[in-house]
Each structure stands twice: as C-alpha cells, then as structure tokens.
Design a protein around this motif. Sequence first.
Motif, PDB file in Angstrom:
ATOM      1  N   TRP A   1       5.896   4.345   5.057  1.00  0.00           N
ATOM      2  CA  TRP A   1       5.299   5.369   4.203  1.00  0.00           C
ATOM      3  C   TRP A   1       5.864   6.746   4.534  1.00  0.00           C
ATOM      4  O   TRP A   1       6.316   6.997   5.650  1.00  0.00           O
TER       5      TRP A   1
ATOM      6  N   VAL B   1      -7.907   1.826   7.254  1.00  0.00           N
ATOM      7  CA  VAL B   1      -7.417   0.947   6.190  1.00  0.00           C
ATOM      8  C   VAL B   1      -7.307  -0.514   6.641  1.00  0.00           C
ATOM      9  O   VAL B   1      -7.573  -1.428   5.851  1.00  0.00           O
TER      10      VAL B   1
ATOM     11  N   TYR C   1       0.809  -1.223   0.000  1.00  0.00           N
ATOM     12  CA  TYR C   1       0.000   0.000   0.000  1.00  0.00           C
ATOM     13  C   TYR C   1       0.843   1.276   0.000  1.00  0.00           C
ATOM     14  O   TYR C   1       0.300   2.370  -0.116  1.00  0.00           O
TER      15      TYR C   1
ATOM     16  N   ARG D   1       2.371  10.260   1.766  1.00  0.00           N
ATOM     17  CA  ARG D   1       1.617   9.053   1.430  1.00  0.00           C
ATOM     18  C   ARG D   1       0.546   8.771   2.495  1.00  0.00           C
ATOM     19  O   ARG D   1      -0.581   8.382   2.153  1.00  0.00           O
TER      20      ARG D   1
ATOM     21  N   VAL E   1      -3.424   8.545   1.537  1.00  0.00           N
ATOM     22  CA  VAL E   1      -4.286   7.404   1.840  1.00  0.00           C
ATOM     23  C   VAL E   1      -5.442   7.832   2.733  1.00  0.00           C
ATOM     24  O   VAL E   1      -6.592   7.431   2.524  1.00  0.00           O
TER      25      VAL E   1
ATOM     26  N   THR F   1      -5.669   6.718   9.916  1.00  0.00           N
ATOM     27  CA  THR F   1      -5.402   6.013   8.662  1.00  0.00           C
ATOM     28  C   THR F   1      -5.252   4.519   8.910  1.00  0.00           C
ATOM     29  O   THR F   1      -5.819   3.691   8.182  1.00  0.00           O
TER      30      THR F   1
ATOM     31  N   THR G   1     -11.986  -0.653   2.151  1.00  0.00           N
ATOM     32  CA  THR G   1     -11.591  -0.692   3.552  1.00  0.00           C
ATOM     33  C   THR G   1     -12.600  -1.494   4.370  1.00  0.00           C
ATOM     34  O   THR G   1     -13.758  -1.651   3.959  1.00  0.00           O
TER      35      THR G   1
ATOM     36  N   ASN H   1      -8.104   9.640   0.836  1.00  0.00           N
ATOM     37  CA  ASN H   1      -8.802   8.782  -0.120  1.00  0.00           C
ATOM     38  C   ASN H   1      -9.651   7.702   0.537  1.00  0.00           C
ATOM     39  O   ASN H   1     -10.422   7.030  -0.159  1.00  0.00           O
ATOM     40  N   SER H   2      -9.518   7.524   1.838  1.00  0.00           N
ATOM     41  CA  SER H   2     -10.146   6.375   2.493  1.00  0.00           C
ATOM     42  C   SER H   2     -11.193   6.708   3.536  1.00  0.00           C
ATOM     43  O   SER H   2     -12.075   5.890   3.798  1.00  0.00           O
TER      44      SER H   2
ATOM     45  N   TRP I   1     -10.477   6.596  -6.013  1.00  0.00           N
ATOM     46  CA  TRP I   1      -9.117   6.977  -5.621  1.00  0.00           C
ATOM     47  C   TRP I   1      -8.561   7.991  -6.599  1.00  0.00           C
ATOM     48  O   TRP I   1      -8.662   7.826  -7.808  1.00  0.00           O
TER      49      TRP I   1
ATOM     50  N   PRO J   1      -2.982   1.934  -4.733  1.00  0.00           N
ATOM     51  CA  PRO J   1      -4.180   2.543  -4.149  1.00  0.00           C
ATOM     52  C   PRO J   1      -4.967   1.539  -3.300  1.00  0.00           C
ATOM     53  O   PRO J   1      -5.028   0.354  -3.625  1.00  0.00           O
ATOM     54  N   VAL J   2      -5.549   2.032  -2.223  1.00  0.00           N
ATOM     55  CA  VAL J   2      -6.374   1.187  -1.356  1.00  0.00           C
ATOM     56  C   VAL J   2      -7.773   1.119  -1.967  1.00  0.00           C
ATOM     57  O   VAL J   2      -8.498   2.109  -1.979  1.00  0.00           O
TER      58      VAL J   2
END
Length: 230
Positions: free
Chosen positions: A146, A121, A30, A150, A154, A117, A38, A157-158, A61, A34-35
Amino acid sequence: MKGFFQKIKRWFFKAIIVFFSTSIFVVVVYKWVPVPFTPLMFIRNIEQWSEGKSATLTHKWVSMDNISPNLAKAVVVSEDQKFLAHFGFDIEAIEKAYEGNKKGKKIKGGSTITQQTAKNVFLWPQRSYVRKGFEVYFSFLIEVFWSKERILEVYLNSIEMGDGVYGAEAAAQHWFRKSAHKLSKYEAASIAAILPNPRKYKATRSSNYVEKRKNWIVRQMGYFGPLNFE
C-alpha cells in the motif's frame, strides 16, 4: 509413529503456505477495495450482546477525497508524527516502550499508524506478544503493497472513534452532525484527541484532559505543515 509425525509436518507446512498466500492476497485486495468490516467491530458487538445491550455499529466508508485534510493531519500529529518517514515502525518509540515494559512489567504500545491499521483491519485488540508478532507481519505487508496515503485512508475509515462509531464519516456525523470533509481544524483535533480511549473520552463536552489534548493537537497541526504523500 514416524508416519504420524511426517503427516503433522506436512500439515504444518501446508498451513503455513495457506496462511502466507491468503494473508498476502487479502492485503493486495484491500489495496483497492474498501474494508467493510473489522474484527474489532465484531468483538465489540459480541461484548454488547454479552452485557445485554443492543448491538450498535455506525460505519460508512468514504474515500480520502471526502475526508477533511484537517482530520488526516490531526491524527498524524497526535498518533504518529514520523508516519511519512518510517517504514511502518518507529524504532525510537519501540525502544522507549520496551524499556518502560521492563520496568513496569506490562506490555505497552509504541505503535505507529501502520501498526494500528494492521491491528484494526486484520487482528484482535487484546495485547499479547503473539498479536504483536502478527502485527509486525501485517504492518510489513501493508507498507510493501500500500501507499502511505492508502494506509492513512484505511486507518481513518476503520478505527474506533466513539462507542460503536467507526471511521471518519461516522465520527463526524456522530460528534458534529456534518460530513467528514467539512470538519474544521478544531473539530478534527477533537476527534483525534479521543483516539487513545474513544469509548471513555468525548469529542464534545469533553473533560479537561481531552480539552488540553485538543489544544495541543491544534498547535502541533500549525507546526507540522502540509501532508505530502509523494
């Protein structure tokens, strides 16, 4: 009986090795990939089905380059102003949360963006000391493997940003009918303001409480200066 316990012991150590190797592998993957989904997204869908509702999930994403710097700054100033300075944990916030929990006898946050995060995730949303333990472990891993940029990418985006709405691009489209990279300072603050309870609060046509949070976030963004990931 002795042989039985030896088998249990061997199985236990094998399970530990598998857990550590698998978790490290996924975290490393990751770092670049891209994740897509979740645990929270899955749990929310199950909740919707169990309540007889249609399962709704909006998520797309996008890279950090396609997310407005306004949104990145808005979530940092509202959720974790020490994000760029700490190694995953805000000790002062943890101490305050611990004292509050002793008095109120309930588990309360103090979570950084890194911890949030990790939770979103890799883990489940319900509060417990077991989940907190795993949260600490995964937070440490993503800080090791990470970059700060980053982690924030994440995170943006999550996380849940509305009922069935996950990530910056879906939130920008849902609340303002525009792409995430076009969000203004006030629009970014509007999304950041609802993060404490995104299924209850609204980024548009908001309550007085959310409007006050928006204005506070906009002021904090002015004080904070540019995000520097180097």
